[in-house]
Design a protein around this motif. Structure first.
Motif, PDB file in Angstrom:
ATOM      1  N   GLU A 106       3.122   4.857  -3.468  1.00 22.00           N
ATOM      2  CA  GLU A 106       4.285   5.625  -3.048  1.00 22.00           C
ATOM      3  C   GLU A 106       4.264   5.808  -1.537  1.00 22.00           C
ATOM      4  N   ALA A 107       5.410   5.548  -0.931  1.00 26.25           N
ATOM      5  CA  ALA A 107       5.602   5.803   0.494  1.00 26.25           C
ATOM      6  C   ALA A 107       6.647   6.895   0.634  1.00 26.25           C
ATOM      7  N   VAL A 108       6.588   7.652   1.729  1.00 28.06           N
ATOM      8  CA  VAL A 108       7.549   8.728   1.968  1.00 28.06           C
ATOM      9  C   VAL A 108       8.526   8.296   3.052  1.00 28.06           C
ATOM     10  N   PHE A 109       9.744   8.794   2.925  1.00 22.94           N
ATOM     11  CA  PHE A 109      10.815   8.426   3.841  1.00 22.94           C
ATOM     12  C   PHE A 109      11.699   9.640   4.057  1.00 22.94           C
ATOM     13  N   GLN A 110      11.973   9.971   5.329  1.00 27.62           N
ATOM     14  CA  GLN A 110      12.841  11.094   5.655  1.00 27.62           C
ATOM     15  C   GLN A 110      14.301  10.655   5.578  1.00 27.62           C
ATOM     16  N   ASN A 111      15.015  11.234   4.630  1.00 29.35           N
ATOM     17  CA  ASN A 111      16.403  10.858   4.364  1.00 29.35           C
ATOM     18  C   ASN A 111      17.344  11.917   4.937  1.00 29.35           C
ATOM     19  N   ASP A 112      17.228  12.158   6.243  1.00 28.68           N
ATOM     20  CA  ASP A 112      17.993  13.242   6.864  1.00 28.68           C
ATOM     21  C   ASP A 112      19.495  13.031   6.746  1.00 28.68           C
ATOM     22  N   ALA A 113      19.948  11.783   6.817  1.00 26.13           N
ATOM     23  CA  ALA A 113      21.385  11.499   6.749  1.00 26.13           C
ATOM     24  C   ALA A 113      21.900  11.430   5.308  1.00 26.13           C
ATOM     25  N   HIS A 114      20.989  11.519   4.331  1.00 29.15           N
ATOM     26  CA  HIS A 114      21.358  11.450   2.909  1.00 29.15           C
ATOM     27  C   HIS A 114      22.101  10.154   2.572  1.00 29.15           C
ATOM     28  N   ASP A 115      21.734   9.060   3.271  1.00 30.29           N
ATOM     29  CA  ASP A 115      22.354   7.762   2.978  1.00 30.29           C
ATOM     30  C   ASP A 115      21.834   7.169   1.674  1.00 30.29           C
ATOM     31  N   LEU A 116      20.595   7.489   1.325  1.00 27.88           N
ATOM     32  CA  LEU A 116      19.978   6.909   0.140  1.00 27.88           C
ATOM     33  C   LEU A 116      19.888   7.955  -0.965  1.00 27.88           C
ATOM     34  N   ARG A 117      19.890   7.475  -2.196  1.00 24.77           N
ATOM     35  CA  ARG A 117      19.851   8.363  -3.356  1.00 24.77           C
ATOM     36  C   ARG A 117      18.716   7.945  -4.281  1.00 24.77           C
ATOM     37  N   PRO A 118      18.124   8.907  -4.963  1.00 25.28           N
ATOM     38  CA  PRO A 118      17.083   8.564  -5.939  1.00 25.28           C
ATOM     39  C   PRO A 118      17.629   7.608  -6.996  1.00 25.28           C
ATOM     40  N   GLY A 119      16.779   6.678  -7.423  1.00 23.79           N
ATOM     41  CA  GLY A 119      17.159   5.698  -8.425  1.00 23.79           C
ATOM     42  C   GLY A 119      17.561   4.358  -7.849  1.00 23.79           C
ATOM     43  N   MET A 120      17.819   4.285  -6.544  1.00 25.85           N
ATOM     44  CA  MET A 120      18.203   3.006  -5.934  1.00 25.85           C
ATOM     45  C   MET A 120      17.058   2.009  -5.998  1.00 25.85           C
ATOM     46  N   PHE A 121      17.394   0.744  -6.259  1.00 31.13           N
ATOM     47  CA  PHE A 121      16.412  -0.340  -6.268  1.00 31.13           C
ATOM     48  C   PHE A 121      16.190  -0.822  -4.837  1.00 31.13           C
ATOM     49  N   VAL A 122      14.930  -1.054  -4.466  1.00 30.27           N
ATOM     50  CA  VAL A 122      14.605  -1.471  -3.107  1.00 30.27           C
ATOM     51  C   VAL A 122      13.692  -2.688  -3.138  1.00 30.27           C
ATOM     52  N   THR A 123      13.738  -3.449  -2.043  1.00 30.55           N
ATOM     53  CA  THR A 123      12.792  -4.536  -1.791  1.00 30.55           C
ATOM     54  C   THR A 123      12.005  -4.166  -0.543  1.00 30.55           C
ATOM     55  N   ALA A 124      10.709  -4.014  -0.709  1.00 29.07           N
ATOM     56  CA  ALA A 124       9.849  -3.525   0.372  1.00 29.07           C
ATOM     57  C   ALA A 124       8.985  -4.655   0.910  1.00 29.07           C
ATOM     58  N   ARG A 125       8.686  -4.553   2.211  1.00 27.48           N
ATOM     59  CA  ARG A 125       7.794  -5.517   2.876  1.00 27.48           C
ATOM     60  C   ARG A 125       6.633  -4.739   3.477  1.00 27.48           C
ATOM     61  N   LEU A 126       5.430  -5.152   3.088  1.00 26.35           N
ATOM     62  CA  LEU A 126       4.218  -4.445   3.493  1.00 26.35           C
ATOM     63  C   LEU A 126       3.272  -5.422   4.174  1.00 26.35           C
ATOM     64  N   ALA A 127       2.916  -5.130   5.426  1.00 24.70           N
ATOM     65  CA  ALA A 127       1.979  -5.978   6.169  1.00 24.70           C
ATOM     66  C   ALA A 127       0.556  -5.596   5.782  1.00 24.70           C
ATOM     67  N   VAL A 128      -0.201  -6.563   5.228  1.00 27.04           N
ATOM     68  CA  VAL A 128      -1.548  -6.279   4.722  1.00 27.04           C
ATOM     69  C   VAL A 128      -2.622  -7.092   5.449  1.00 27.04           C
ATOM     70  N   GLY A 129      -2.329  -7.599   6.628  1.00 20.45           N
ATOM     71  CA  GLY A 129      -3.311  -8.371   7.377  1.00 20.45           C
ATOM     72  C   GLY A 129      -2.643  -9.359   8.315  1.00 20.45           C
ATOM     73  N   GLU A 130      -3.404 -10.337   8.808  1.00 23.38           N
ATOM     74  CA  GLU A 130      -2.879 -11.346   9.716  1.00 23.38           C
ATOM     75  C   GLU A 130      -3.197 -12.741   9.214  1.00 23.38           C
ATOM     76  N   LEU A 131      -2.325 -13.681   9.571  1.00 17.69           N
ATOM     77  CA  LEU A 131      -2.513 -15.088   9.237  1.00 17.69           C
ATOM     78  C   LEU A 131      -2.321 -15.923  10.496  1.00 17.69           C
ATOM     79  N   GLU A 132      -3.020 -17.082  10.579  1.00 20.81           N
ATOM     80  CA  GLU A 132      -2.787 -18.058  11.638  1.00 20.81           C
ATOM     81  C   GLU A 132      -1.926 -19.174  11.064  1.00 20.81           C
ATOM     82  N   LEU A 133      -0.713 -19.305  11.599  1.00 21.53           N
ATOM     83  CA  LEU A 133       0.252 -20.270  11.073  1.00 21.53           C
ATOM     84  C   LEU A 133       0.824 -21.101  12.208  1.00 21.53           C
ATOM     85  N   PRO A 134       1.243 -22.351  11.909  1.00 21.57           N
ATOM     86  CA  PRO A 134       1.973 -23.124  12.923  1.00 21.57           C
ATOM     87  C   PRO A 134       3.334 -22.480  13.162  1.00 21.57           C
ATOM     88  N   ALA A 135       3.786 -22.519  14.401  1.00 18.93           N
ATOM     89  CA  ALA A 135       5.076 -21.915  14.751  1.00 18.93           C
ATOM     90  C   ALA A 135       5.857 -22.878  15.631  1.00 18.93           C
TER      91      ALA A 135
END
Length: 374
Positions: free
Chosen positions: A280-309
Motif C-alpha cells: 500500500e502506498a499513500v497519496f494526498q488527494n487534496d483536490a479530490h480528483d480521485l475516488r476510492p475503487g478506481m483501478f490504477v496502473t502503477a510503476r515502481l522503480a526497484v533497481g537499475e539496469l544497463e541497457l543500450p540506448a
C-alpha cells in the motif's frame, strides 16, 4: 437452271476456302506484327536493378543506466473507511447528509429522539446533588462522633458504625457522578457525528426509523488521503521497501495524468493462491480528483539496469510497436524493439538491440528496410 445452280455451288465453295485461309493466316500475321513491335522498341529497364544508396547518419547504441521499473495493477481505497454506528438506541428524528456529501470531523450526520436520554441525564444530575448534600451532613456527623469518641462518651460499636456510614456516603457520591457521566454520554450519542472528515458513500437510515446501538447509519470514507493497494509478484517482493516512490495512472483518465505516492505498508506474507504480496502506498488527494475503487496502473522503480540506448528520434512508432533501423553489412534492417521510457533525449532499448550496433539517428522518408547506405 442446272448450270445456275452449279455456278452458285462453286462460288460458295470458294468463299469457304477463303475463310479457312483467313483464319489460319490471321494469328501468324498478328504474331509477326507483335514480334516486329518488340524488336523495334527500346529495351526495358531491369526490375532487379538496385536503387541508389541513401545518405543517413548512423550512431552506435550506447550503454546507459536506467531504472528497472515494474508495472503493477491495483486499486484505490480510502485511508479511513467506517460503517458509522448509531451508538445509541432510539427513533431517528432527522438526517443531514446524502450520498456524496462531504462532511467535516464532528459534523452531525443524524439526530435521534433524545427525550428519554435527557430525562435520565437530569435524574442523574439530581442524584449527584442529593448524595453530595448527604455527604456534607454525614461529614458533620462524623466530626461530632470523633469528638464524642475522644471524650469516651460513645461506645466502640456506635463509633465504628458512624465511621462506616461516613465512608459509604463518600462512595455514593462517586457512584452518582459516574452515573451522571454515563447518561450525559448517552445524551450526546443521540447526535450521531462524523468520526473523521470524508465523503458519505451511503446513508442507511432515514427519519422515522428505529435504530439500535450497533445499527449502521452511514458509510464514510476519507478522500483527503487515499491508499494505492497494489499487488507485487513474489519475485519482486524482496526489492520493495517502505518509503519508495510509486507513480500511477488511473484507467479512466483521458488526460493520462501521473500521480505520485510513497510506499507505507508492505504485506508481511505472500498469498498462496496468487503468489504475490499486497503493498500500500499513500497519496494526498487534496483536490479530490480521485475516488476510492478506481483501478490504477502503477510503476515502481526497484533497481537499475544497463541497457543500450539510442536517440529518441531514431525510434519509429507504429501504434504500440517501436522500430529502429540497424546498419547490417551496408544495408538497413527494420528491427522491432521493446523500448523503455525516454530520459534526457535517449530511449533505452529493453530488447531487440545490442550495445554498439549502428542505427539510423534521424529517420527520413528514404529510410526503409533493405536500403543500401553510403
Amino acid at each position: 437452271m442446272r448450270d445456275a445452280t452449279r455456278d452458285a455451288t462453286k462460288k460458295l465453295e470458294q468463299l469457304r476456302g477463303f475463310a479457312r485461309a483467313l483464319l489460319i493466316g490471321l494469328p501468324i500475321v498478328i504474331a509477326g506484327a507483335a514480334g516486329c513491335s518488340r524488336s523495334g522498341g527500346a529495351p526495358a529497364s531491369s526490375a532487379d536493378a538496385e536503387a541508389a544508396p541513401i545518405a543517413v547518419k548512423l550512431v552506435a547504441a550506447a550503454v546507459v543506466k536506467t531504472p528497472r521499473v515494474v508495472t503493477l495493477s491495483g486499486s484505490l481505497i480510502g485511508a479511513e473507511e467506517a460503517q458509522v454506528a448509531a451508538g445509541a438506541a432510539g427513533k431517528v428524528l432527522a438526517t443531514y447528509v446524502e450520498r456524496g456529501s462531504f462532511v467535516k470531523k464532528g459534523s452531525i450526520l443524524a439526530r435521534l429522539d433524545a427525550r428519554a436520554a435527557s430525562a435520565q441525564a437530569a435524574q442523574a444530575s439530581a442524584e449527584v446533588e442529593s448524595t453530595k448534600a448527604q455527604a456534607e451532613g454525614a461529614e458533620l456527623d462524623c466530626g461530632r462522633v470523633e469528638r464524642l469518641n475522644a471524650k469516651g462518651a460513645i461506645s466502640k460499636a456506635d463509633y465504628d458504625k458512624a465511621r462506616t456510614q461516613c465512608q459509604t456516603t463518600k462512595w455514593s457520591v462517586s457512584s452518582a457522578e459516574a452515573k451522571k457521566t454515563l447518561t450525559a454520554e448517552a445524551l450526546r450519542d443521540t447526535e450521531i457525528r462524523a468520526p473523521f472528515s470524508g465523503m458519505v458513500v451511503e446513508r442507511a437510515v432515514t427519519a422515522g426509523e428505529y435504530v439500535r446501538v450497533d445499527s449502521r447509519v452511514v458509510t464514510l470514507v476519507n478522500t483527503d488521503s487515499l491508499r494505492v493497494e497494489i499487488t507485487v509478484p513474489e519475485s519482486d517482493v524482496a526489492l520493495v521497501r517502505q518509503g519508495m516512490d510509486v507513480n500511477f495512472r488511473t484507467a479512466g483518465d483521458s488526460d493520462a495524468r501521473v500521480f505520485h505516492g510513497k510506499i507505507r505498508y508492505v504485506g508481511p506474507s505472500v498469498r498462496k493462491q496468487s503468489r504475490d504480496a499486497v503493498v500500500e502506498a499513500v497519496f494526498q488527494n487534496d483536490a479530490h480528483d480521485l475516488r476510492p475503487g478506481m483501478f490504477v496502473t502503477a510503476r515502481l522503480a526497484v533497481g537499475e539496469l544497463e541497457l543500450p540506448a539510442v536517440p529518441a528520434a531514431a525510434v519509429r512508432s507504429d501504434g504500440t510497436l517501436r522500430h529502429v533501423f540497424v546498419d547490417v553489412s551496408g544495408r538497413l534492417e527494420d528491427r522491432l524493439v521493446q523500448a523503455g521510457e525516454t530520459l534526457g533525449g535517449q530511449t533505452p532499448i529493453v530488447s531487440g538491440l545490442k550495445p554498439g550496433e549502428q542505427v539510423v539517428a534521424e529517420l527520413t522518408p528514404d529510410v526503409r528496410d533493405g536500403a543500401r547506405v553510403k
